[in-house]
Design an enzyme around this catalytic site. Structure first.
Site, PDB file in Angstrom:
ATOM      1  N   SER A 175      -9.942  -0.494   7.144  1.00  0.00           N
ATOM      2  CA  SER A 175      -9.252  -0.163   5.544  1.00  0.00           C
ATOM      3  C   SER A 175      -8.814  -1.450   5.023  1.00  0.00           C
ATOM      4  O   SER A 175      -8.385  -1.475   4.051  1.00  0.00           O
ATOM      5  CB  SER A 175      -8.277   0.797   5.875  1.00  0.00           C
ATOM      6  OG  SER A 175      -8.802   2.035   5.799  1.00  0.00           O
ATOM      7  N   SER A 195      -9.556   1.729   3.010  1.00  0.00           N
ATOM      8  CA  SER A 195      -8.742   2.388   2.078  1.00  0.00           C
ATOM      9  C   SER A 195      -7.796   1.702   1.322  1.00  0.00           C
ATOM     10  O   SER A 195      -7.087   2.270   0.527  1.00  0.00           O
ATOM     11  CB  SER A 195      -7.854   3.563   3.074  1.00  0.00           C
ATOM     12  OG  SER A 195      -7.253   2.954   4.025  1.00  0.00           O
ATOM     13  N   LYS A 212       0.879  -1.224  -0.010  1.00  0.00           N
ATOM     14  CA  LYS A 212       0.045  -0.066  -0.004  1.00  0.00           C
ATOM     15  C   LYS A 212       1.166   1.244   0.039  1.00  0.00           C
ATOM     16  O   LYS A 212       1.855   1.340   0.714  1.00  0.00           O
ATOM     17  CB  LYS A 212      -0.750  -0.226   1.169  1.00  0.00           C
ATOM     18  CG  LYS A 212      -1.826   1.181   1.364  1.00  0.00           C
ATOM     19  CD  LYS A 212      -2.784   0.890   2.556  1.00  0.00           C
ATOM     20  CE  LYS A 212      -3.771   1.783   2.555  1.00  0.00           C
ATOM     21  NZ  LYS A 212      -4.678   1.890   3.951  1.00  0.00           N
TER      22      LYS A 212
END
Lengths: 431, 46
Positions: free
Chosen positions: A168, A144, A69
């Site tokens: 997330s 996210s 990420k």
């Protein structure tokens, strides 16, 4: 393919690390319709693969392509946080978990797209483009950590890193039909991860299955603590099912699938009474807004932010100091209740999200004839566990009538991460 | 970085709903409730 399956092929020399990375790159270049990556590090990945081909096998992650990420510091590779603020930020060191995965032999092929600054669940990133759900590009992947989830769900990677401050990791795992694990707070280092909320942020793995997550936890922690021997069955496992909140305002198809999974598990199902999660979620949100706004209060140029993130940051200015402190005090009150509950059950089971992946333009969604905000339907069952700190995992447990995956969330007592993963493997097998 | 102060906006509906849910819980806290020594969840290893 799973980490173990890929590892077995590498070990038998049916494929080399270079060949594997090359085929992964080709698959992404020709097949990624989700805008999953912000930065591609394909050349570095091929160099690393060649190096690993010449070395003795380091372990299960030797030669396994992964992605981080774009919140994790990667030495010499820009780390944007999905934000314009960090668009040219090139860290001088790796995040601790990145360094540990490197040592384990994992090969990063790039930095995964995300909701801007990890502050949202849609992944409609205003600066680097929206991430689309690989199962249906008209739908959001959740966030996210949406780019990480999309790469795994599309079959490009067996594992990617994520972070979870209010769901997330687990929300995109639910919407994309993969496994996503949020460990106990502080079990994995947060050093070198762009923060959103100091006291809610967790790093964790997202994988094709629970076993991928367990192996990744070993690699990310530099231990062998997370991969326990398999259980024969769940007959002696006590599964707590909350008596309120977690099955209210949940789509009927989600409720049916989760309850069917519990019935089929053969585990001992017991009703548990949890603290009031409406209050608990509100307290978690007070902390989230105050901590995130503290980070970005000094930025006055709204054009640096997507409209939703800017609004969130401005909303956080409405949180008074005494409210933040009291939200932290309430945390202790709720933890005391949970300590008692963990004496009676091994895991708690709930849906991960109240709905399956919503359409990209949906702001509200109908649940039992009542309009529900998509953000709340996505976060309300997961956020509280960041506040409490418990380990929690989302695994697929069925599909709705549109063929979209449904997520089952399993939660365990703090530091029972390995036991939770062990139990989750059996739930996954029967699903 | 901050060049001029952004005026404090009026509370949005999100903030109002948050206050509605949070403030009654905070009001029930008493002086007896532990004040966290740190702002981290204080999870005891069992």
């Amino acid at each position: 393919m799973t980490v173990r399956e890929i590892g077995a092929r590498l070990q038998r020399r049916e494929i080399s690390c270079v060949e594997l990375v090359r085929s992964t790159i080709q698959a992404i270049e020709s097949g990624d319709r989700s805008n999953s990556l912000i930065t591609r590090t394909f050349e570095q990945a091929l160099q690393q693969a060649a190096k690993l081909d010449a070395e003795p096998r380091r372990g299960p992650f030797h030669g396994i392509p992964i992605a981080h990420k774009d919140l994790f510091y990667t030495r010499g590779v820009r780390t944007t946080g999905g934000s314009l603020i960090y668009k040219d930020f090139v860290p001088e060191f790796d995040a601790d978990v990145v360094a540990k995965l490197n040592v384990a032999g994992a090969i990063s092929i790039g930095k995964a797209n995300l909701h801007e600054l990890a502050y949202g669940i849609r992944c409609n990133n205003a600066h680097y483009g929206a991430v689309l759900n690989p199962l249906d590009p008209e739908r959001i992947p959740g966030g996210s950590s949406g780019g990480s989830a999309a790469l795994v769900a599309a079959g490009f990677l067996a594992m990617a890193t994520g972070t979870d401050s209010g769901g997330s990791i687990r929300i995109p795992a639910s919407y994309c039909g993969i496994a996503g694990f949020k460990p106990t707070y502080d079990v994995l280092s947060r050093r070198g991860i762009l923060p959103l909320n100091y006291s809610l942020d967790h790093a964790g793995p997202m994988g094709t299955c629970v076993d991928d997550c367990a192996l990744a936890m070993n690699a990310m922690s530099g231990t062998t603590a997370f991969d326990l021997p398999p259980l024969a069955d769940l007959k002696t496992v006590r599964v707590g099912v909350p008596d309120a909140f977690f099955f209210e305002r949940v789509h009927p198809e989600v409720e049916r699938a989760v309850k069917a999974s519990l019935t089929a598990s053969g585990a001992r199902i017991e009703t548990v009474r949890l603290p009031d999660f409406n209050e608990l979620n509100a307290a978690a949100r007070v902390i989230q807004m105050a901590e995130a706004t503290a980070l970005y209060i000094n930025y006055s140029d709204a054009s640096l932010f997507g409209a939703d993130v800017w609004t969130n940051i401005q909303d956080g200015r409405q949180i008074f100091g005494h409210e933040y402190v009291n939200a932290q005090r309430l945390r202790r009150v709720h933890r005391k209740v949970l300590r008692q509950i963990w004496k009676t059950v091994d895991v708690i089971a709930t849906p991960t999200t109240a709905i399956t992946a919503p359409l990209r333009n949906e702001v509200t969604i109908d649940i039992n004839g009542r309009d529900e905000d998509v953000r709340l339907a996505s976060t309300r069952l997961v956020r509280g566990w960041n506040y409490l700190g418990e380990p929690a995992i989302s695994i697929p447990c069925g599909k709705d009538s549109k063929g979209l995956p449904i997520g089952l969330q399993l939660i365990a007592a703090p530091y029972r991460d390995a036991r939770l993963l062990q139990i989750a493997k059996l739930f996954e097998r029967q699903a | 970085m901050m060049e001029e102060e952004v005026p404090l906006p009026p509370p949005t509906e999100t903030v109002k709903r948050l206050w509605e849910a949070f403030r009654p819980a905070a009001a029930r806290l008493t002086a007896d409730d532990d004040i966290a020594a740190s702002f981290e969840p204080e999870i005891e290893e069992e």
